[in-house]
Design an enzyme around this catalytic site. Structure first.
Site, mmCIF file in Angstrom:
data_model
loop_
_atom_site.group_PDB
_atom_site.id
_atom_site.type_symbol
_atom_site.label_atom_id
_atom_site.label_comp_id
_atom_site.label_asym_id
_atom_site.label_seq_id
_atom_site.Cartn_x
_atom_site.Cartn_y
_atom_site.Cartn_z
ATOM 1 N N TRP A 1 0.824 -1.221 0.000
ATOM 2 C CA TRP A 1 0.000 0.000 0.000
ATOM 3 C C TRP A 1 0.851 1.260 0.000
ATOM 4 O O TRP A 1 0.420 2.306 -0.499
ATOM 5 C CB TRP A 1 -1.107 -0.027 1.049
ATOM 6 C CG TRP A 1 -0.802 0.160 2.505
ATOM 7 C CD1 TRP A 1 0.252 -0.309 3.201
ATOM 8 C CD2 TRP A 1 -1.651 0.859 3.449
ATOM 9 N NE1 TRP A 1 0.139 0.037 4.521
ATOM 10 C CE2 TRP A 1 -1.023 0.759 4.704
ATOM 11 C CE3 TRP A 1 -2.840 1.546 3.373
ATOM 12 C CZ2 TRP A 1 -1.575 1.328 5.865
ATOM 13 C CZ3 TRP A 1 -3.383 2.102 4.526
ATOM 14 C CH2 TRP A 1 -2.762 1.994 5.744
ATOM 15 N N ASP A 2 2.100 1.157 0.473
ATOM 16 C CA ASP A 2 3.012 2.308 0.351
ATOM 17 C C ASP A 2 3.246 2.645 -1.120
ATOM 18 O O ASP A 2 3.284 3.818 -1.513
ATOM 19 C CB ASP A 2 4.363 1.997 1.008
ATOM 20 C CG ASP A 2 4.260 1.792 2.504
ATOM 21 O OD1 ASP A 2 3.702 0.759 2.924
ATOM 22 O OD2 ASP A 2 4.724 2.668 3.263
ATOM 23 N N TYR B 1 3.177 4.982 17.261
ATOM 24 C CA TYR B 1 2.792 4.273 16.034
ATOM 25 C C TYR B 1 1.302 4.396 15.723
ATOM 26 O O TYR B 1 0.827 5.506 15.520
ATOM 27 C CB TYR B 1 3.231 2.821 16.219
ATOM 28 C CG TYR B 1 3.788 2.141 15.003
ATOM 29 C CD1 TYR B 1 4.550 2.803 14.077
ATOM 30 C CD2 TYR B 1 3.554 0.780 14.803
ATOM 31 C CE1 TYR B 1 5.060 2.131 12.966
ATOM 32 C CE2 TYR B 1 4.070 0.104 13.713
ATOM 33 C CZ TYR B 1 4.820 0.793 12.791
ATOM 34 O OH TYR B 1 5.312 0.127 11.710
ATOM 35 N N ASP C 1 -0.483 -1.647 12.579
ATOM 36 C CA ASP C 1 0.084 -2.797 13.274
ATOM 37 C C ASP C 1 -0.296 -2.960 14.735
ATOM 38 O O ASP C 1 -0.582 -4.055 15.187
ATOM 39 C CB ASP C 1 1.616 -2.743 13.179
ATOM 40 C CG ASP C 1 2.092 -2.547 11.744
ATOM 41 O OD1 ASP C 1 1.248 -2.475 10.833
ATOM 42 O OD2 ASP C 1 3.313 -2.466 11.548
ATOM 43 N N GLU D 1 7.251 9.694 9.032
ATOM 44 C CA GLU D 1 6.332 8.558 8.861
ATOM 45 C C GLU D 1 4.979 8.865 9.507
ATOM 46 O O GLU D 1 3.929 8.602 8.949
ATOM 47 C CB GLU D 1 6.983 7.322 9.503
ATOM 48 C CG GLU D 1 6.238 6.021 9.298
ATOM 49 C CD GLU D 1 6.983 4.841 9.929
ATOM 50 O OE1 GLU D 1 8.031 5.069 10.593
ATOM 51 O OE2 GLU D 1 6.512 3.700 9.772
ATOM 52 N N GLY E 1 -2.325 -2.944 7.975
ATOM 53 C CA GLY E 1 -1.431 -1.802 7.829
ATOM 54 C C GLY E 1 -1.369 -0.956 9.095
ATOM 55 O O GLY E 1 -0.624 0.014 9.152
HETATM 56 C C1 9WN Z 1 5.190 -4.201 8.880
HETATM 57 C C2 9WN Z 1 5.875 0.371 5.519
HETATM 58 C C3 9WN Z 1 4.968 -0.307 6.525
HETATM 59 C C4 9WN Z 1 3.522 0.174 6.388
HETATM 60 C C5 9WN Z 1 2.654 -0.260 7.555
HETATM 61 C C6 9WN Z 1 3.338 0.175 8.844
HETATM 62 C C7 9WN Z 1 4.735 -0.470 8.930
HETATM 63 C C8 9WN Z 1 5.731 -2.770 8.897
HETATM 64 C C9 9WN Z 1 6.720 -2.650 10.024
HETATM 65 O O1 9WN Z 1 5.496 -0.037 7.827
HETATM 66 O O2 9WN Z 1 4.610 -1.862 9.008
HETATM 67 O O3 9WN Z 1 4.307 -4.387 7.821
HETATM 68 O O4 9WN Z 1 7.824 -3.211 9.887
HETATM 69 O O5 9WN Z 1 6.401 -2.045 11.056
HETATM 70 O O6 9WN Z 1 2.575 -0.138 9.960
HETATM 71 O O7 9WN Z 1 1.378 0.321 7.458
HETATM 72 O O8 9WN Z 1 2.971 -0.326 5.200
HETATM 73 O O9 9WN Z 1 5.728 1.752 5.587
#
Ligand code: 9WN
Length: 437
Positions: A40-41, A360, A174, A404, A172
């Site tokens: 989704w990023d 977060y 977490d 972020e 997404g």
């Molecule tokens: C695990 C990349 C991703 C986002 C997620 C965010 C974070 C990952 C992590 O980073 O998740 O999937 O290692 O924490 O929560 O939304 O896609 O930016």
């Protein structure tokens, strides 16, 4: 500095972030912390490319840059249609958990779970702004997205039609407070003395806890035990969560995809996707919690609606649900939460027990989520509230930088930086008035 000059400066800085995080056909969320492609990023990155002014496109990016982003998500499609949440392209060496832990196959290797389906929304925007000349490529992408949506539809609850996430990472979001009870029920096996990579880059106080990571790893281990047979994995996972976020995004994405498929007369694909938008809307309607005044998560194992209001509650308008008393109540909740924070929209209700302003998904503001909420509000005619979100988002990016996520009270930048989806969302918000929603 005049507003126009300040806007131009922010736009150039955002474009520079996209250029800096580009790795040849895909964009990493941020170097170091997340050094590979995330589903989704990448879709948000594509939206950012759609929002780049033509001058910047000509100078630094080929016009089809956003399409390549989406094609590279689609290229990782599993045989059953799933598009995984991580595609381990490039130099991902430092990231934990890597492919050795996931063991989910793929070349390049992938994770074994999916992600919120923002890609079709990005494709619809790109189609308007920077249409892909090569029809064959365009249609192949639409076909892959249709297959994925069909797969996502198979993960809707059989009776109630909301999306059932199998892992917090799938949503997404977490470590959302809403996942706490379900995560506490997990009894992780011994995962040994692992070293997390995230806390090398970001203060541990802004990241999920060790106990949460044990739970995340446990669910991965369950997937591994099933050799990622998705049906079996989704029966056996200890985390089964009705997610208003994916449900609402799927409803909106399904509508956008159907329009594109219809235009291209893609009958077979339309057959696969028939009714998905309507089913997801039904699912979201089921997630309404009258006492809370919003759309909430549903813990499938416990068989209960949760009562917390997360930012996903406000995605209902994006899904096309914005009428009557429920909408009025939802807007009242929006106003209450927005008034409790200096910056709109915290990821979780600041009045709730589990809220943490800097940790977060338990409170901070996330710009890509703001963008989805604001797009839905605009579609619902909630112009002032959409403008309020756009304004807060730009203030955060301007004052703190492309972080972020951000503290909703102080506006401090948190997590990794410079971050792709924050820059992408800012590029859209910079043209908010004229942006076609
Ligand atoms: C695990 C990349 C991703 C986002 C997620 C965010 C974070 C990952 C992590 O980073 O998740 O999937 O290692 O924490 O929560 O939304 O896609 O930016």
């Amino acid at each position: 500095m005049s507003t126009a000059a300040a806007d131009a400066k922010l736009r150039d800085a955002a474009a520079a972030v996209l250029a800096q995080n580009e790795r040849g056909g895909y964009t990493v969320p941020t170097a170091g912390l997340y050094p590979m492609q995330f589903n989704w990023d990448s879709a948000f990155a594509a939206l950012g490319f759609a929002a780049l002014p033509d001058s910047a496109v000509a100078a630094d990016f080929p016009a089809e840059r956003g399409w390549r982003e989406l094609e590279n998500i689609a290229a990782a499609q599993k045989a059953d249609g799933m598009l995984p949440h991580i595609i381990f392209r490039g130099d991902y060496g430092g990231y934990f958990p890597g492919p050795d832990i996931w063991q989910a196959g793929g070349a390049p290797p992938t994770s074994g779970i999916s992600n919120p389906p923002v890609a079709a929304l990005a494709a619809a925007t790109l189609r308007r702004k920077k249409p892909l000349a090569d029809k064959g490529r365009y249609r192949r992408l639409l076909r892959a997205l249709a297959k994925w949506h069909k797969w996502l539809a198979d993960c809707l609850h059989p009776l109630h039609n909301f999306f059932v996430a199998a892992h917090p990472w799938e949503t997404g979001r977490d470590n959302l407070c809403d996942w706490d009870a379900a995560m506490r029920r997990i009894r992780p096996r011994d995962h040994g003395d692992y070293t997390r990579s995230d806390t090398r880059f970001v203060d541990a106080a802004q990241r999920p806890s060790r106990a949460e990571y044990d739970g995340f790893l446990e669910i991965i281990a369950v997937g591994r035990d099933t050799a990622w047979q998705q049906k079996t994995f989704r029966q056996q996972t200890p985390f089964k969560m009705g997610d208003p976020g994916i449900t609402a995004i799927l409803a909106a994405a399904a509508d956008a995809l159907d329009e594109m498929l219809g235009e291209e007369n893609m009958a077979e694909e339309l057959e696969w996707t028939r009714g998905i938008g309507a089913r997801a809307r039904e699912g979201l309607a089921f997630l309404w919690n009258e006492a809370a005044g919003g759309y909430v998560a549903y813990d499938v194992e416990a068989g209960e609606h949760l009562d917390g209001i997360s930012s996903a509650a406000f995605l209902a308008p994006l899904a096309g649900i914005f009428e009557g008393e429920k909408h009025k109540k939802l807007m009242a909740e929006f106003d209450r939460i927005a008034a409790a924070a200096k910056y709109t929209m915290p990821s979780y209700d600041p009045a709730a027990a589990g809220f943490e302003a800097k940790r977060y998904w338990r409170g901070p503001v996330w710009l890509p989520f703001n963008l989805l909420i604001a797009l839905g509000f605009a579609r619902a005619g909630e112009t002032a509230r959409a403008g309020q979100i756009a304004e807060a988002s730009l203030r955060l990016a301007r004052d703190a930088g492309f972080y972020e996520y951000f503290c909703p009270h102080s506006g401090a930048g948190l997590g990794g930086a410079p971050f792709t989806w924050t820059a992408a969302a800012a590029l859209v918000f910079l043209q908010w008035e004229s942006w076609e929603k």
